[in-house]
Design an enzyme around this catalytic site. Structure first.
Site, PDB file in Angstrom:
ATOM      1  N   SER A  66      45.584  37.213  35.794  1.00  0.00           N
ATOM      2  CA  SER A  66      46.376  36.142  35.168  1.00  0.00           C
ATOM      3  C   SER A  66      47.845  36.208  35.560  1.00  0.00           C
ATOM      4  O   SER A  66      48.391  37.296  35.796  1.00  0.00           O
ATOM      5  CB  SER A  66      46.265  36.309  33.649  1.00  0.00           C
ATOM      6  OG  SER A  66      47.269  35.575  32.997  1.00  0.00           O
TER       7      SER A  66
ATOM      8  N   GLU B 122      50.007  35.950  33.470  1.00  0.00           N
ATOM      9  CA  GLU B 122      50.620  36.730  32.389  1.00  0.00           C
ATOM     10  C   GLU B 122      50.960  38.144  32.858  1.00  0.00           C
ATOM     11  O   GLU B 122      51.753  38.835  32.228  1.00  0.00           O
ATOM     12  CB  GLU B 122      49.668  36.810  31.190  1.00  0.00           C
ATOM     13  CG  GLU B 122      49.719  35.608  30.274  1.00  0.00           C
ATOM     14  CD  GLU B 122      51.003  35.538  29.446  1.00  0.00           C
ATOM     15  OE1 GLU B 122      51.329  36.510  28.777  1.00  0.00           O
ATOM     16  OE2 GLU B 122      51.671  34.495  29.504  1.00  0.00           O
TER      17      GLU B 122
ATOM     18  N   TYR C 263      47.714  41.262  25.752  1.00  0.00           N
ATOM     19  CA  TYR C 263      46.827  40.539  26.681  1.00  0.00           C
ATOM     20  C   TYR C 263      47.268  40.780  28.133  1.00  0.00           C
ATOM     21  O   TYR C 263      46.456  41.125  29.004  1.00  0.00           O
ATOM     22  CB  TYR C 263      46.845  39.030  26.372  1.00  0.00           C
ATOM     23  CG  TYR C 263      46.161  38.207  27.439  1.00  0.00           C
ATOM     24  CD1 TYR C 263      44.778  38.024  27.422  1.00  0.00           C
ATOM     25  CD2 TYR C 263      46.891  37.619  28.479  1.00  0.00           C
ATOM     26  CE1 TYR C 263      44.142  37.279  28.420  1.00  0.00           C
ATOM     27  CE2 TYR C 263      46.269  36.879  29.467  1.00  0.00           C
ATOM     28  CZ  TYR C 263      44.896  36.708  29.438  1.00  0.00           C
ATOM     29  OH  TYR C 263      44.279  35.979  30.423  1.00  0.00           O
TER      30      TYR C 263
HETATM   31  P1  NAP Z   1      37.926  31.093  27.293  1.00  0.00           P
HETATM   32  O1  NAP Z   1      37.684  29.630  27.302  1.00  0.00           O
HETATM   33  O2  NAP Z   1      38.634  31.718  26.136  1.00  0.00           O
HETATM   34  O3  NAP Z   1      36.513  31.824  27.487  1.00  0.00           O
HETATM   35  C1  NAP Z   1      36.374  33.195  27.261  1.00  0.00           C
HETATM   36  C2  NAP Z   1      34.916  33.581  27.412  1.00  0.00           C
HETATM   37  O4  NAP Z   1      34.796  34.997  27.199  1.00  0.00           O
HETATM   38  C3  NAP Z   1      33.970  32.909  26.421  1.00  0.00           C
HETATM   39  O5  NAP Z   1      32.796  32.558  27.089  1.00  0.00           O
HETATM   40  C4  NAP Z   1      33.695  34.018  25.403  1.00  0.00           C
HETATM   41  O6  NAP Z   1      32.425  33.914  24.804  1.00  0.00           O
HETATM   42  C5  NAP Z   1      33.704  35.232  26.326  1.00  0.00           C
HETATM   43  N1  NAP Z   1      33.898  36.484  25.585  1.00  0.00           N
HETATM   44  C6  NAP Z   1      34.973  36.834  24.850  1.00  0.00           C
HETATM   45  N2  NAP Z   1      34.783  38.042  24.303  1.00  0.00           N
HETATM   46  C7  NAP Z   1      33.544  38.466  24.708  1.00  0.00           C
HETATM   47  C8  NAP Z   1      32.769  39.634  24.476  1.00  0.00           C
HETATM   48  N3  NAP Z   1      33.210  40.605  23.704  1.00  0.00           N
HETATM   49  N4  NAP Z   1      31.547  39.739  25.048  1.00  0.00           N
HETATM   50  C9  NAP Z   1      31.070  38.741  25.831  1.00  0.00           C
HETATM   51  N5  NAP Z   1      31.754  37.608  26.077  1.00  0.00           N
HETATM   52  C10 NAP Z   1      32.985  37.470  25.526  1.00  0.00           C
HETATM   53  O7  NAP Z   1      38.757  31.518  28.602  1.00  0.00           O
HETATM   54  P2  NAP Z   1      38.985  30.703  29.956  1.00  0.00           P
HETATM   55  O8  NAP Z   1      40.178  29.840  29.805  1.00  0.00           O
HETATM   56  O9  NAP Z   1      37.700  30.142  30.414  1.00  0.00           O
HETATM   57  O10 NAP Z   1      39.432  31.891  30.930  1.00  0.00           O
HETATM   58  C11 NAP Z   1      38.446  32.640  31.656  1.00  0.00           C
HETATM   59  C12 NAP Z   1      39.067  33.953  32.090  1.00  0.00           C
HETATM   60  O11 NAP Z   1      40.216  33.701  32.912  1.00  0.00           O
HETATM   61  C13 NAP Z   1      39.568  34.839  30.969  1.00  0.00           C
HETATM   62  O12 NAP Z   1      39.367  36.181  31.356  1.00  0.00           O
HETATM   63  C14 NAP Z   1      41.053  34.543  30.893  1.00  0.00           C
HETATM   64  O13 NAP Z   1      41.735  35.639  30.325  1.00  0.00           O
HETATM   65  C15 NAP Z   1      41.370  34.335  32.359  1.00  0.00           C
HETATM   66  N6  NAP Z   1      42.482  33.434  32.659  1.00  0.00           N
HETATM   67  C16 NAP Z   1      42.518  32.193  32.135  1.00  0.00           C
HETATM   68  C17 NAP Z   1      43.559  31.346  32.489  1.00  0.00           C
HETATM   69  C18 NAP Z   1      43.631  29.944  31.933  1.00  0.00           C
HETATM   70  O14 NAP Z   1      44.726  29.356  32.015  1.00  0.00           O
HETATM   71  N7  NAP Z   1      42.553  29.387  31.409  1.00  0.00           N
HETATM   72  C19 NAP Z   1      44.541  31.777  33.399  1.00  0.00           C
HETATM   73  C20 NAP Z   1      44.442  33.057  33.930  1.00  0.00           C
HETATM   74  C21 NAP Z   1      43.395  33.889  33.577  1.00  0.00           C
HETATM   75  P3  NAP Z   1      32.150  33.244  23.349  1.00  0.00           P
HETATM   76  O15 NAP Z   1      31.705  31.861  23.651  1.00  0.00           O
HETATM   77  O16 NAP Z   1      31.086  34.101  22.798  1.00  0.00           O
HETATM   78  O17 NAP Z   1      33.448  33.314  22.590  1.00  0.00           O
HETATM   79  N1  GDD Z   2      49.155  28.415  21.824  1.00  0.00           N
HETATM   80  C1  GDD Z   2      50.362  27.934  21.495  1.00  0.00           C
HETATM   81  N2  GDD Z   2      50.494  27.289  20.289  1.00  0.00           N
HETATM   82  N3  GDD Z   2      51.392  28.066  22.350  1.00  0.00           N
HETATM   83  C2  GDD Z   2      52.578  27.522  22.010  1.00  0.00           C
HETATM   84  C3  GDD Z   2      52.776  26.853  20.793  1.00  0.00           C
HETATM   85  C4  GDD Z   2      51.690  26.738  19.889  1.00  0.00           C
HETATM   86  O1  GDD Z   2      51.782  26.171  18.807  1.00  0.00           O
HETATM   87  N4  GDD Z   2      54.067  26.416  20.754  1.00  0.00           N
HETATM   88  C5  GDD Z   2      54.636  26.800  21.896  1.00  0.00           C
HETATM   89  N5  GDD Z   2      53.751  27.484  22.651  1.00  0.00           N
HETATM   90  C6  GDD Z   2      54.031  28.104  23.953  1.00  0.00           C
HETATM   91  C7  GDD Z   2      53.677  29.601  24.022  1.00  0.00           C
HETATM   92  O2  GDD Z   2      54.680  30.390  23.372  1.00  0.00           O
HETATM   93  C8  GDD Z   2      53.620  29.789  25.534  1.00  0.00           C
HETATM   94  O3  GDD Z   2      54.909  30.010  26.040  1.00  0.00           O
HETATM   95  C9  GDD Z   2      53.115  28.436  26.048  1.00  0.00           C
HETATM   96  O4  GDD Z   2      53.247  27.506  24.953  1.00  0.00           O
HETATM   97  C10 GDD Z   2      51.663  28.435  26.518  1.00  0.00           C
HETATM   98  O5  GDD Z   2      50.857  29.026  25.508  1.00  0.00           O
HETATM   99  P1  GDD Z   2      49.261  29.009  25.601  1.00  0.00           P
HETATM  100  O6  GDD Z   2      48.784  27.639  25.833  1.00  0.00           O
HETATM  101  O7  GDD Z   2      48.751  29.728  24.405  1.00  0.00           O
HETATM  102  O8  GDD Z   2      48.950  29.794  26.938  1.00  0.00           O
HETATM  103  P2  GDD Z   2      49.552  31.145  27.556  1.00  0.00           P
HETATM  104  O9  GDD Z   2      50.466  30.766  28.676  1.00  0.00           O
HETATM  105  O10 GDD Z   2      50.085  32.032  26.511  1.00  0.00           O
HETATM  106  O11 GDD Z   2      48.239  31.834  28.128  1.00  0.00           O
HETATM  107  C11 GDD Z   2      47.274  31.085  28.881  1.00  0.00           C
HETATM  108  O12 GDD Z   2      47.582  31.158  30.246  1.00  0.00           O
HETATM  109  C12 GDD Z   2      47.503  32.479  30.816  1.00  0.00           C
HETATM  110  C13 GDD Z   2      47.886  32.355  32.282  1.00  0.00           C
HETATM  111  O13 GDD Z   2      49.270  32.347  32.404  1.00  0.00           O
HETATM  112  C14 GDD Z   2      45.885  31.667  28.559  1.00  0.00           C
HETATM  113  O14 GDD Z   2      44.906  30.828  29.121  1.00  0.00           O
HETATM  114  C15 GDD Z   2      45.731  33.053  29.142  1.00  0.00           C
HETATM  115  O15 GDD Z   2      44.375  33.479  28.962  1.00  0.00           O
HETATM  116  C16 GDD Z   2      46.074  32.998  30.641  1.00  0.00           C
HETATM  117  O16 GDD Z   2      45.949  34.252  31.227  1.00  0.00           O
END
Ligand code: NAP
Ligand code: GDD
Length: 342
Positions: free
Chosen positions: A138, A140, A162
Protein backbone atom coordinates in the site's frame (compact mmCIF):
# COMPACT_ATOMS: atom_id res chain seq x y z
CA UNK A 1 -1.15 -40.18 1.52
CA UNK A 2 -1.10 -37.25 -0.94
CA UNK A 3 -4.15 -35.01 -0.57
CA UNK A 4 -6.65 -34.78 -3.40
CA UNK A 5 -5.78 -31.83 -5.63
CA UNK A 6 -8.74 -30.22 -7.36
CA UNK A 7 -7.85 -29.10 -10.87
CA UNK A 8 -9.95 -28.81 -13.97
CA UNK A 9 -7.65 -29.87 -16.83
CA UNK A 10 -9.69 -27.97 -19.44
CA UNK A 11 -9.00 -24.52 -18.07
CA UNK A 12 -5.70 -22.76 -18.60
CA UNK A 13 -4.55 -21.25 -15.30
CA UNK A 14 -5.78 -21.56 -11.74
CA UNK A 15 -5.65 -18.75 -9.19
CA UNK A 16 -6.30 -18.50 -5.47
CA UNK A 17 -7.53 -15.17 -4.08
CA UNK A 18 -7.60 -14.31 -0.37
CA UNK A 19 -10.05 -11.49 0.39
CA UNK A 20 -12.25 -12.42 -2.56
CA UNK A 21 -15.32 -10.88 -0.86
CA UNK A 22 -13.64 -7.46 -0.67
CA UNK A 23 -13.62 -4.66 -3.20
CA UNK A 24 -10.43 -5.72 -4.98
CA UNK A 25 -11.04 -9.46 -4.62
CA UNK A 26 -14.35 -9.15 -6.46
CA UNK A 27 -12.86 -7.11 -9.31
CA UNK A 28 -9.86 -9.42 -9.58
CA UNK A 29 -12.03 -12.56 -9.64
CA UNK A 30 -14.06 -11.01 -12.45
CA UNK A 31 -10.92 -10.07 -14.37
CA UNK A 32 -9.32 -13.51 -14.02
CA UNK A 33 -12.55 -15.26 -15.04
CA UNK A 34 -12.69 -13.06 -18.13
CA UNK A 35 -9.17 -14.32 -18.98
CA UNK A 36 -10.28 -17.96 -18.68
CA UNK A 37 -8.84 -18.67 -15.21
CA UNK A 38 -10.31 -21.13 -12.77
CA UNK A 39 -10.75 -19.03 -9.62
CA UNK A 40 -10.62 -20.22 -6.00
CA UNK A 41 -11.29 -17.88 -3.11
CA UNK A 42 -10.62 -18.04 0.60
CA UNK A 43 -13.43 -16.79 2.85
CA UNK A 44 -13.63 -16.82 6.62
CA UNK A 45 -16.48 -18.59 8.30
CA UNK A 46 -18.80 -16.51 10.43
CA UNK A 47 -21.37 -17.92 12.79
CA UNK A 48 -24.24 -15.68 11.72
CA UNK A 49 -23.76 -15.70 7.96
CA UNK A 50 -25.85 -13.35 5.82
CA UNK A 51 -24.69 -14.48 2.36
CA UNK A 52 -26.43 -11.68 0.43
CA UNK A 53 -24.46 -9.13 2.41
CA UNK A 54 -21.01 -10.67 2.84
CA UNK A 55 -20.97 -12.20 -0.65
CA UNK A 56 -22.70 -9.15 -2.15
CA UNK A 57 -19.72 -8.13 -4.24
CA UNK A 58 -19.29 -11.62 -5.71
CA UNK A 59 -22.96 -12.60 -5.87
CA UNK A 60 -22.88 -12.51 -9.67
CA UNK A 61 -19.78 -14.76 -9.70
CA UNK A 62 -20.80 -17.40 -7.17
CA UNK A 63 -21.56 -20.06 -9.75
CA UNK A 64 -18.13 -19.54 -11.36
CA UNK A 65 -15.77 -19.40 -8.38
CA UNK A 66 -14.94 -22.05 -5.78
CA UNK A 67 -14.88 -20.85 -2.19
CA UNK A 68 -12.88 -22.42 0.63
CA UNK A 69 -13.18 -21.61 4.33
CA UNK A 70 -10.06 -20.41 6.15
CA UNK A 71 -8.99 -17.55 8.36
CA UNK A 72 -5.85 -15.50 8.17
CA UNK A 73 -5.56 -15.98 11.90
CA UNK A 74 -5.13 -19.74 11.58
CA UNK A 75 -2.12 -21.33 9.93
CA UNK A 76 -3.70 -24.82 9.96
CA UNK A 77 -6.78 -23.54 8.11
CA UNK A 78 -4.63 -21.91 5.41
CA UNK A 79 -2.38 -24.96 5.15
CA UNK A 80 -5.44 -27.17 4.80
CA UNK A 81 -6.92 -25.17 1.90
CA UNK A 82 -3.61 -24.84 0.08
CA UNK A 83 -2.91 -28.55 0.41
CA UNK A 84 -6.27 -29.42 -1.18
CA UNK A 85 -6.27 -27.26 -4.28
CA UNK A 86 -3.81 -26.72 -7.06
CA UNK A 87 -3.13 -23.27 -8.48
CA UNK A 88 -0.50 -21.33 -10.41
CA UNK A 89 -1.01 -17.88 -8.92
CA UNK A 90 -1.97 -16.63 -5.47
CA UNK A 91 -3.26 -13.11 -4.87
CA UNK A 92 -3.08 -12.31 -1.18
CA UNK A 93 -5.55 -9.45 -0.72
CA UNK A 94 -7.19 -10.28 2.61
CA UNK A 95 -6.40 -7.81 5.37
CA UNK A 96 -7.84 -5.52 7.98
CA UNK A 97 -7.72 -2.66 5.48
CA UNK A 98 -9.22 0.28 7.36
CA UNK A 99 -6.48 2.61 8.58
CA UNK A 100 -8.64 4.35 11.23
CA UNK A 101 -9.61 1.00 12.76
CA UNK A 102 -5.94 0.08 13.03
CA UNK A 103 -5.51 2.91 15.55
CA UNK A 104 -8.41 1.54 17.59
CA UNK A 105 -7.21 -2.06 17.50
CA UNK A 106 -3.62 -2.21 16.34
CA UNK A 107 -3.14 -5.67 17.78
CA UNK A 108 -5.71 -7.46 15.63
CA UNK A 109 -4.61 -5.45 12.56
CA UNK A 110 -1.03 -6.58 13.11
CA UNK A 111 -2.09 -10.13 13.79
CA UNK A 112 -4.23 -10.43 10.66
CA UNK A 113 -2.00 -8.49 8.33
CA UNK A 114 1.48 -9.59 9.39
CA UNK A 115 0.94 -13.14 10.62
CA UNK A 116 -1.68 -13.78 7.94
CA UNK A 117 0.83 -12.86 5.23
CA UNK A 118 3.53 -14.92 6.89
CA UNK A 119 1.20 -17.93 7.12
CA UNK A 120 0.40 -17.64 3.41
CA UNK A 121 4.06 -17.43 2.41
CA UNK A 122 5.12 -20.25 4.73
CA UNK A 123 2.35 -22.57 3.53
CA UNK A 124 3.12 -21.79 -0.12
CA UNK A 125 6.83 -22.38 0.40
CA UNK A 126 6.02 -25.76 1.88
CA UNK A 127 3.28 -26.88 -0.51
CA UNK A 128 3.42 -24.76 -3.71
CA UNK A 129 6.90 -23.25 -3.99
CA UNK A 130 6.49 -22.60 -7.71
CA UNK A 131 3.21 -20.73 -7.32
CA UNK A 132 3.45 -17.01 -8.16
CA UNK A 133 2.50 -14.79 -5.21
CA UNK A 134 1.09 -11.26 -5.11
CA UNK A 135 1.10 -9.22 -1.89
CA UNK A 136 -1.27 -6.27 -1.54
CA UNK A 137 1.15 -3.57 -0.44
CA UNK A 138 0.00 0.00 0.00
CA UNK A 139 0.94 3.65 -0.46
CA UNK A 140 0.33 3.88 3.30
CA UNK A 141 3.84 2.40 3.58
CA UNK A 142 5.19 5.80 2.39
CA UNK A 143 3.20 7.56 5.13
CA UNK A 144 4.98 10.76 6.08
CA UNK A 145 6.41 10.95 2.61
CA UNK A 146 10.15 11.37 2.12
CA UNK A 147 9.79 12.49 -1.51
CA UNK A 148 7.06 13.45 -3.97
CA UNK A 149 5.88 11.75 -6.09
CA UNK A 150 6.45 8.41 -4.37
CA UNK A 151 8.05 5.59 -6.33
CA UNK A 152 9.50 2.12 -5.71
CA UNK A 153 12.71 3.53 -4.24
CA UNK A 154 11.04 6.03 -1.87
CA UNK A 155 11.87 5.13 1.76
CA UNK A 156 8.99 3.91 3.93
CA UNK A 157 7.70 5.98 6.86
CA UNK A 158 4.40 4.38 7.93
CA UNK A 159 2.09 6.45 10.14
CA UNK A 160 -0.37 3.87 11.48
CA UNK A 161 -0.45 0.28 12.74
CA UNK A 162 -1.98 -0.55 9.35
CA UNK A 163 0.95 1.08 7.49
CA UNK A 164 3.44 -0.72 9.72
CA UNK A 165 1.70 -4.04 9.06
CA UNK A 166 1.95 -3.46 5.31
CA UNK A 167 5.66 -2.64 5.53
CA UNK A 168 6.13 -5.93 7.42
CA UNK A 169 4.13 -7.82 4.75
CA UNK A 170 6.20 -6.18 2.02
CA UNK A 171 9.46 -7.15 3.73
CA UNK A 172 8.25 -10.72 4.33
CA UNK A 173 7.36 -11.01 0.66
CA UNK A 174 10.76 -9.69 -0.42
CA UNK A 175 12.52 -11.99 2.05
CA UNK A 176 10.74 -15.11 0.77
CA UNK A 177 11.64 -14.08 -2.77
CA UNK A 178 15.31 -13.57 -1.91
CA UNK A 179 15.71 -16.47 0.55
CA UNK A 180 13.74 -19.21 -1.16
CA UNK A 181 13.64 -18.09 -4.79
CA UNK A 182 9.88 -17.75 -4.77
CA UNK A 183 8.14 -15.68 -7.45
CA UNK A 184 6.77 -13.19 -4.91
CA UNK A 185 5.80 -9.61 -5.85
CA UNK A 186 4.34 -6.65 -4.00
CA UNK A 187 2.09 -4.04 -5.52
CA UNK A 188 2.44 -0.65 -3.82
CA UNK A 189 -1.04 0.44 -4.69
CA UNK A 190 -2.34 3.94 -4.10
CA UNK A 191 -5.98 4.46 -3.06
CA UNK A 192 -8.44 2.88 -5.43
CA UNK A 193 -12.16 3.13 -5.18
CA UNK A 194 -15.38 2.46 -7.04
CA UNK A 195 -19.00 1.51 -6.40
CA UNK A 196 -17.96 -1.58 -4.42
CA UNK A 197 -15.87 0.40 -1.91
CA UNK A 198 -16.64 -0.22 1.78
CA UNK A 199 -18.86 2.47 3.31
CA UNK A 200 -16.35 3.52 5.98
CA UNK A 201 -13.73 4.73 3.50
CA UNK A 202 -13.96 8.45 2.84
CA UNK A 203 -14.94 8.31 -0.85
CA UNK A 204 -17.86 5.94 -0.30
CA UNK A 205 -18.86 7.73 2.89
CA UNK A 206 -19.10 10.92 0.84
CA UNK A 207 -20.93 9.48 -2.17
CA UNK A 208 -23.39 7.42 -0.11
CA UNK A 209 -24.20 10.45 2.07
CA UNK A 210 -24.61 12.68 -0.99
CA UNK A 211 -27.17 10.19 -2.28
CA UNK A 212 -28.99 10.19 1.08
CA UNK A 213 -29.02 13.98 1.27
CA UNK A 214 -30.33 14.19 -2.30
CA UNK A 215 -33.13 11.77 -1.38
CA UNK A 216 -33.98 13.71 1.78
CA UNK A 217 -32.72 10.93 4.07
CA UNK A 218 -29.83 12.89 5.64
CA UNK A 219 -28.95 16.53 6.10
CA UNK A 220 -25.25 16.63 6.90
CA UNK A 221 -21.95 14.83 6.38
CA UNK A 222 -19.43 14.68 9.21
CA UNK A 223 -15.82 14.29 8.12
CA UNK A 224 -12.36 14.58 9.63
CA UNK A 225 -9.40 16.04 7.75
CA UNK A 226 -10.60 17.72 4.55
CA UNK A 227 -7.09 18.73 3.52
CA UNK A 228 -5.63 15.23 3.18
CA UNK A 229 -4.51 14.58 -0.40
CA UNK A 230 -4.86 11.21 -2.08
CA UNK A 231 -4.05 9.73 -5.47
CA UNK A 232 -7.41 8.08 -6.18
CA UNK A 233 -7.83 5.56 -8.99
CA UNK A 234 -10.45 2.95 -9.87
CA UNK A 235 -10.22 -0.60 -8.45
CA UNK A 236 -11.13 -2.18 -11.80
CA UNK A 237 -8.00 -0.60 -13.31
CA UNK A 238 -5.76 -1.58 -10.41
CA UNK A 239 -6.53 -5.32 -10.38
CA UNK A 240 -5.25 -5.52 -13.98
CA UNK A 241 -1.86 -4.37 -12.67
CA UNK A 242 -1.86 -7.13 -10.01
CA UNK A 243 -2.36 -9.76 -12.69
CA UNK A 244 0.29 -8.25 -14.99
CA UNK A 245 2.89 -8.36 -12.20
CA UNK A 246 2.57 -12.14 -12.03
CA UNK A 247 2.98 -12.54 -15.81
CA UNK A 248 6.51 -11.06 -15.93
CA UNK A 249 9.73 -13.03 -16.42
CA UNK A 250 11.09 -11.95 -13.02
CA UNK A 251 9.32 -11.13 -9.75
CA UNK A 252 9.47 -7.45 -8.74
CA UNK A 253 7.62 -4.70 -6.84
CA UNK A 254 5.63 -1.95 -8.53
CA UNK A 255 3.92 1.33 -7.65
CA UNK A 256 0.41 1.57 -9.11
CA UNK A 257 -1.07 5.07 -9.13
CA UNK A 258 -2.65 7.68 -11.40
CA UNK A 259 -0.04 10.40 -10.72
CA UNK A 260 -2.78 12.91 -9.80
CA UNK A 261 -3.66 14.00 -6.30
CA UNK A 262 -6.81 15.63 -4.88
CA UNK A 263 -7.92 16.73 -1.44
CA UNK A 264 -10.85 15.20 0.42
CA UNK A 265 -12.46 18.65 0.04
CA UNK A 266 -12.15 18.46 -3.77
CA UNK A 267 -13.74 15.00 -3.71
CA UNK A 268 -16.63 16.46 -1.70
CA UNK A 269 -17.00 19.43 -4.03
CA UNK A 270 -17.24 17.21 -7.09
CA UNK A 271 -19.47 14.56 -5.49
CA UNK A 272 -22.00 17.09 -4.19
CA UNK A 273 -22.00 19.01 -7.48
CA UNK A 274 -22.73 15.75 -9.30
CA UNK A 275 -26.02 15.73 -7.38
CA UNK A 276 -26.61 19.46 -7.95
CA UNK A 277 -25.61 20.35 -4.34
CA UNK A 278 -23.01 22.60 -2.71
CA UNK A 279 -20.80 20.68 -0.25
CA UNK A 280 -20.36 23.80 1.92
CA UNK A 281 -24.03 23.55 2.91
CA UNK A 282 -23.67 20.02 4.31
CA UNK A 283 -20.10 19.08 5.27
CA UNK A 284 -19.16 19.57 8.94
CA UNK A 285 -15.75 18.83 10.42
CA UNK A 286 -15.90 16.52 13.41
CA UNK A 287 -12.61 16.52 15.29
CA UNK A 288 -13.27 13.02 16.58
CA UNK A 289 -12.70 11.78 13.03
CA UNK A 290 -9.15 13.13 12.88
CA UNK A 291 -6.44 10.45 13.10
CA UNK A 292 -3.72 10.40 15.77
CA UNK A 293 -1.16 10.60 12.93
CA UNK A 294 -2.20 11.55 9.41
CA UNK A 295 -0.78 10.80 5.99
CA UNK A 296 -1.04 14.28 4.46
CA UNK A 297 -0.10 13.76 0.84
CA UNK A 298 0.07 10.76 -1.45
CA UNK A 299 0.81 10.91 -5.15
CA UNK A 300 2.46 8.06 -7.00
CA UNK A 301 4.86 7.77 -9.87
CA UNK A 302 3.82 4.60 -11.72
CA UNK A 303 6.36 4.98 -14.55
CA UNK A 304 7.82 1.53 -13.88
CA UNK A 305 4.42 -0.19 -14.07
CA UNK A 306 3.55 1.77 -17.19
CA UNK A 307 6.83 0.87 -18.87
CA UNK A 308 7.42 -2.71 -17.73
CA UNK A 309 3.85 -3.94 -17.33
CA UNK A 310 2.31 -1.82 -20.10
CA UNK A 311 -0.29 -0.80 -17.52
CA UNK A 312 -2.26 2.41 -17.51
CA UNK A 313 -5.41 3.61 -15.77
CA UNK A 314 -8.53 4.20 -17.84
CA UNK A 315 -10.61 6.21 -15.35
CA UNK A 316 -10.25 9.95 -14.86
CA UNK A 317 -10.88 11.30 -11.34
CA UNK A 318 -14.11 13.01 -12.39
CA UNK A 319 -15.46 9.79 -13.95
CA UNK A 320 -14.67 7.84 -10.78
CA UNK A 321 -16.57 10.33 -8.60
CA UNK A 322 -19.48 10.43 -11.01
CA UNK A 323 -19.78 6.65 -11.17
CA UNK A 324 -19.78 6.34 -7.39
CA UNK A 325 -22.40 9.07 -6.86
CA UNK A 326 -24.64 7.70 -9.62
CA UNK A 327 -24.37 4.20 -8.20
CA UNK A 328 -25.30 5.33 -4.67
CA UNK A 329 -28.25 7.33 -5.97
CA UNK A 330 -29.41 4.27 -7.90
CA UNK A 331 -29.09 2.07 -4.79
CA UNK A 332 -31.47 4.40 -2.95
CA UNK A 333 -33.91 4.51 -5.86
CA UNK A 334 -33.75 0.71 -6.28
CA UNK A 335 -32.76 -0.70 -2.86
CA UNK A 336 -32.89 -4.30 -4.06
CA UNK A 337 -30.62 -3.68 -7.04
CA UNK A 338 -27.62 -5.99 -7.16
CA UNK A 339 -24.20 -4.62 -6.25
CA UNK A 340 -22.85 -2.43 -8.98
CA UNK A 341 -20.82 -4.45 -11.44
CA UNK A 342 -18.37 -1.71 -12.44
P1 NAP B 1 -11.55 -4.78 1.64
O1 NAP B 1 -12.65 -4.39 0.72
O2 NAP B 1 -11.55 -4.28 3.05
O3 NAP B 1 -11.47 -6.38 1.66
C1 NAP B 1 -10.71 -7.04 2.63
C2 NAP B 1 -10.91 -8.54 2.47
O4 NAP B 1 -10.11 -9.21 3.46
C3 NAP B 1 -12.34 -9.02 2.68
O5 NAP B 1 -12.63 -10.00 1.73
C4 NAP B 1 -12.30 -9.62 4.08
O6 NAP B 1 -13.23 -10.67 4.26
C5 NAP B 1 -10.90 -10.21 4.08
N1 NAP B 1 -10.41 -10.47 5.44
C6 NAP B 1 -10.21 -9.57 6.42
N2 NAP B 1 -9.78 -10.18 7.53
C7 NAP B 1 -9.71 -11.52 7.24
C8 NAP B 1 -9.34 -12.68 7.97
N3 NAP B 1 -8.97 -12.61 9.23
N4 NAP B 1 -9.39 -13.89 7.36
C9 NAP B 1 -9.78 -13.99 6.07
N5 NAP B 1 -10.15 -12.93 5.33
C10 NAP B 1 -10.11 -11.70 5.90
O7 NAP B 1 -10.14 -4.33 1.02
P2 NAP B 1 -9.78 -3.92 -0.49
O8 NAP B 1 -10.02 -2.47 -0.66
O9 NAP B 1 -10.38 -4.90 -1.41
O10 NAP B 1 -8.19 -4.11 -0.46
C11 NAP B 1 -7.61 -5.38 -0.77
C12 NAP B 1 -6.20 -5.40 -0.22
O11 NAP B 1 -5.43 -4.34 -0.80
C13 NAP B 1 -6.08 -5.20 1.28
O12 NAP B 1 -4.99 -5.98 1.73
C14 NAP B 1 -5.76 -3.73 1.43
O13 NAP B 1 -5.09 -3.51 2.65
C15 NAP B 1 -4.89 -3.50 0.22
N6 NAP B 1 -4.90 -2.16 -0.35
C16 NAP B 1 -6.07 -1.56 -0.67
C17 NAP B 1 -6.04 -0.30 -1.26
C18 NAP B 1 -7.32 0.40 -1.64
O14 NAP B 1 -7.26 1.62 -1.85
N7 NAP B 1 -8.44 -0.30 -1.76
C19 NAP B 1 -4.80 0.32 -1.54
C20 NAP B 1 -3.63 -0.35 -1.21
C21 NAP B 1 -3.67 -1.61 -0.63
P3 NAP B 1 -14.69 -10.50 4.95
O15 NAP B 1 -15.63 -10.36 3.81
O16 NAP B 1 -14.84 -11.76 5.70
O17 NAP B 1 -14.61 -9.27 5.83
N1 GDD C 1 -12.45 7.05 6.39
C1 GDD C 1 -12.52 8.37 6.58
N2 GDD C 1 -13.65 8.88 7.17
N3 GDD C 1 -11.51 9.16 6.18
C2 GDD C 1 -11.64 10.50 6.34
C3 GDD C 1 -12.77 11.07 6.94
C4 GDD C 1 -13.82 10.23 7.38
O1 GDD C 1 -14.84 10.66 7.91
N4 GDD C 1 -12.60 12.43 6.94
C5 GDD C 1 -11.42 12.67 6.38
N5 GDD C 1 -10.83 11.51 6.03
C6 GDD C 1 -9.49 11.38 5.43
C7 GDD C 1 -8.55 10.43 6.20
O2 GDD C 1 -8.02 11.08 7.36
C8 GDD C 1 -7.52 10.15 5.11
O3 GDD C 1 -6.56 11.17 5.08
C9 GDD C 1 -8.33 10.20 3.81
O4 GDD C 1 -9.59 10.81 4.15
C10 GDD C 1 -8.60 8.84 3.18
O5 GDD C 1 -9.12 7.96 4.18
P1 GDD C 1 -9.68 6.52 3.80
O6 GDD C 1 -10.67 6.63 2.72
O7 GDD C 1 -10.11 5.88 5.07
O8 GDD C 1 -8.44 5.78 3.16
P2 GDD C 1 -6.90 5.70 3.59
O9 GDD C 1 -6.13 6.57 2.65
O10 GDD C 1 -6.72 5.93 5.03
O11 GDD C 1 -6.58 4.17 3.31
C11 GDD C 1 -7.00 3.53 2.10
O12 GDD C 1 -6.00 3.64 1.13
C12 GDD C 1 -4.77 2.97 1.45
C13 GDD C 1 -3.81 3.22 0.29
O13 GDD C 1 -3.21 4.46 0.45
C14 GDD C 1 -7.33 2.07 2.44
O14 GDD C 1 -7.94 1.47 1.32
C15 GDD C 1 -6.07 1.30 2.78
O15 GDD C 1 -6.41 -0.09 2.92
C16 GDD C 1 -5.06 1.48 1.63
O16 GDD C 1 -3.88 0.79 1.89
Amino acid sequence: MMPLLLRDPHLSKHALITGITGQDGSHLAEHLLSLGYKVHGIVRRVALEVPDQRFGRIQHLLDRVTLHAASLESYPSIFHVISHIDFDECYHLAAQSFVAESFTDGFSTMNTNINGTHYMLAALRELRPRCRFYFAGSSEMFGKVRETPQKETTPFYPRSPYGISKVAGFELTRNYRESYGMFACSGMLFNHEGPRRGFEFVTRKITSTVAKIKAGLANELKLGNLDAQRDWGHAADYVRAMHLMLQQDEPDDYVVATGETHTVREFCELAFSEAGLDYKDYVKVDERLLRPAEVDLLVGDASKARKQLGWQPTYAFRDLVREMVQNDMRLIAEPHAAHAVH
